[in-house]
Design a protein around this motif. Structure first.
Motif, short mmCIF file in Angstrom:
data_model
loop_
_atom_site.label_atom_id
_atom_site.label_comp_id
_atom_site.label_asym_id
_atom_site.label_seq_id
_atom_site.Cartn_x
_atom_site.Cartn_y
_atom_site.Cartn_z
N HIS A 85 0.84 -1.21 0.00
CA HIS A 85 0.00 0.00 0.00
C HIS A 85 0.87 1.25 0.00
CE1 HIS A 85 -4.03 1.79 1.58
NE2 HIS A 85 -3.32 2.76 1.05
N HIS A 87 1.33 5.26 -2.22
CA HIS A 87 0.81 6.20 -3.22
C HIS A 87 2.05 6.79 -3.88
CE1 HIS A 87 -3.31 5.81 -1.74
NE2 HIS A 87 -2.73 5.62 -0.57
N VAL A 130 -2.07 2.47 -4.71
CA VAL A 130 -3.54 2.43 -4.73
C VAL A 130 -4.15 3.81 -4.57
CG1 VAL A 130 -3.81 0.05 -3.96
CG2 VAL A 130 -3.43 1.78 -2.27
N LYS A 185 -9.25 -0.47 -5.89
CA LYS A 185 -9.16 0.18 -4.57
C LYS A 185 -10.48 0.86 -4.29
CE LYS A 185 -7.69 2.33 -0.83
NZ LYS A 185 -6.82 3.51 -0.87
N ASP A 320 0.88 2.53 3.43
CA ASP A 320 0.11 3.70 2.99
C ASP A 320 1.04 4.91 2.83
OD1 ASP A 320 -2.03 5.18 2.13
OD2 ASP A 320 -3.11 5.17 4.03
#
Ligand SMILES: [Zn+2]
Length: 410
Positions: A85, A87, A130, A185, A320
């Motif tokens: 996970h 970005h 995602v 997602k 994340d």
């Protein structure tokens, strides 16, 4: 016609050259002081033979004869780390803010390439983003060898809009897949900064997960509220991401259904705190949101400790990571071990073979065995006794190609 013939001749020469290079290529042999195989196994004084982009053989010291290409006998070799996970395109712009305001597409593309390089140098050879449309050309450039970076998987889009009809939810999933998504997602709840309450209806969650399954795609579901987590699990979705508000019931339910649980406790919120000046005022990052996040840090740790007690729960490693966190991904693993009570081996397995399984790639990456992709790293120290060794990456190989080698020669 003449031009075409010349092109064809050049192509033939180029192809012949490649074949000749491939057959002339010697296998690479690596000597490892300690080898962690990603599935719970440890070997001392091991050798790894790599042929092309795959691992050809593992052996004990001496089996390689005298031809050691890389002597990593003072280091620990393990599979390239995986983060499920991130970005990958997110970054602080010229104004130091976590937004793309005022940037050209070229500047944004370069930021994505920079993040990809940073993450690879930190020992992460596969990451899942995602996700954003800009991930697609980045993924393809890395896959073709034009840019250094981790193997990249992307959702391309994020399903957020609760106003979509059931049919539109299914259309969204189909369009994402048509546009090159490796997975879907979806946001089933609000962000933690807004309380984490359920946003999509149970029907919308079921429709998205059902459509993804029909298309053979995995689906990552952002969910905090327990009811949304339960619906997500019962809908057969692949993974519950975050889950900051779950209890024993939801942990048991995920374990019973084989749902992957991807909690964050060591990097995500800490990064927002450390880079408050870059985030405050962007989107939903306001003072109230910051108060929520600050209070959530101990809660995420409590949830993680609770989850770890569920031995049958598949806890994967996804950070994340956004702007400010790229390349620091290992902090999540370190925090899980040092503060969350997870055994180091379990944390390493999570970030390697279990993550590979969650990505649907258990036979390609995430463990060191003959036939697997030669994605491996070396770290200075023994992460089983000192997990911070994961931040001392001295060697990175992906697909048999060395991208980093700062291991001092003896
Ligand atoms: Zn995210």
């Amino acid at each position: 016609m003449r031009h075409r013939a010349v092109t064809a001749a050049f192509t033939a020469v180029a192809l012949f050259g490649m074949v000749a290079a491939a057959t002339a290529q010697q296998p690479i042999t690596i000597r490892a002081g300690t080898l962690i195989d990603g599935k719970g196994g440890v070997e001392r004084n091991a050798t790894i033979t790599i042929d092309g982009q795959r691992i050809a053989a593992l052996g004990r010291n001496g089996e390689a004869g005298g031809n050691v290409t890389y002597d990593l006998s003072r280091f620990t070799v393990l599979p390239g780390l995986i983060d499920t996970h991130v970005h990958i395109g997110t970054h602080f712009g010229k104004d130091g803010r976590a937004s793309d305001a005022g940037e050209t597409p070229a500047e944004q593309a370069l930021a994505g390439a920079e993040n990809a390089y940073t993450v690879l140098m930190a020992g992460f050879t596969t990451v899942q983003s995602v996700g954003a449309p800009s991930d697609v050309p980045l993924r393809d450039a890395i896959a073709s060898g034009r840019l250094p970076g981790p193997r990249l998987l992307t959702s391309v889009y994020q399903l957020i809009d609760a106003k979509l009809s059931i049919d539109e939810v299914r259309q969204f999933v189909r369009k994402a897949v048509a546009d090159g998504a490796d997975l879907i997602k979806m946001f089933a709840t609000k962000s933690v900064r807004e309380g984490g309450g359920q946003t999509l209806s149970d029907e919308q969650i079921r429709a998205a997960c059902g459509e993804a399954r029909v298309l053979g795609k995995r689906i990552w579901v952002h969910a905090h509220a327990p009811a949304a987590v339960r619906t997500t699990v019962l809908a057969g979705c692949t993974t519950v991401a975050h889950g900051f508000q779950i209890g024993e019931t939801e942990a048991d339910l995920m374990a019973a259904h084989g749902t992957y649980f991807e909690p964050q406790t060591g990097l995500l919120l800490q990064n927002y705190m450390e880079n408050k000046s870059g985030y405050l005022g962007v989107g939903n990052f306001d003072e109230a949101g910051y108060k929520f996040m600050e209070e959530a840090i101990p809660l995420t740790l409590a949830v993680f400790k609770m989850a770890v007690r569920h031995k049958d729960l598949k806890i994967i490693m996804g950070t994340d990571a956004g702007a400010g966190a790229h390349g620091q991904n290992a902090r999540e693993i370190i925090f899980r071990v040092k503060s969350g009570g997870q055994p180091a081996m379990d944390a390493i397995v999570a970030a390697t073979s279990l993550n590979a399984e969650a990505l649907g790639l258990p036979n390609r990456i995430g463990s060191l065995a003959p036939g697997m992709e030669a994605d491996l790293i070396a770290v200075d120290g023994d992460p089983l006794s000192d997990i911070t060794a994961l931040q001392r990456v001295v060697f990175v190989m992906k697909g048999g190609k060395v991208y980093r080698n700062v291991a001092p020669a003896r």
